[in-house]
Scaffold this motif. Sequence first.
Motif, mmCIF file in Angstrom:
data_model
loop_
_atom_site.group_PDB
_atom_site.id
_atom_site.type_symbol
_atom_site.label_atom_id
_atom_site.label_comp_id
_atom_site.label_asym_id
_atom_site.label_seq_id
_atom_site.Cartn_x
_atom_site.Cartn_y
_atom_site.Cartn_z
ATOM 1 N N PHE A 45 0.611 -1.286 0.075
ATOM 2 C CA PHE A 45 -0.018 -0.152 0.027
ATOM 3 C C PHE A 45 1.139 1.282 -0.029
ATOM 4 C CE2 PHE A 45 -2.916 -2.860 1.608
ATOM 5 C CZ PHE A 45 -4.185 -2.751 0.918
ATOM 6 N N ILE A 49 -1.543 2.148 6.782
ATOM 7 C CA ILE A 49 -2.847 1.761 7.032
ATOM 8 C C ILE A 49 -2.949 1.551 8.616
ATOM 9 C CG2 ILE A 49 -4.751 -0.011 6.900
ATOM 10 C CD1 ILE A 49 -3.599 -0.420 3.772
ATOM 11 N N LYS A 50 -3.656 2.030 9.213
ATOM 12 C CA LYS A 50 -3.900 1.671 10.882
ATOM 13 C C LYS A 50 -5.242 1.939 11.278
ATOM 14 C CE LYS A 50 -2.121 6.502 11.843
ATOM 15 N NZ LYS A 50 -1.228 7.269 12.309
#
Length: 97
Positions: A45, A49-50
């Motif tokens: 990605f 992303i979290k």
Amino acid sequence: MASTIQVRVDDDLKVKSDALFKDLGTDTTTAIRMFLTQALAVNGFPFEIKRANVSPYDALTEQEILDKLEKAREHAGQGMYKDPAEISRDMRAKYGL
């Protein structure tokens, strides 16, 4: 040869993203193409992303939190705890800090 990708999205999401990308000087199709190109360039990605800042305790009731605190006190009373320096060493070793 070019391939076609079709994606279904909520109408509101499409309208808002179209407006955003237009404001940025591009269109949604180009933005998606840029996303795919960057994903290949970084081999994943192209952004972090979290999860949102959500406390793991949000889903617990007050009684569940009190029960967990009591169990922690019991463990501490039985000597079942780690020294903070030991935890820090473990984290540095595990995460390369």
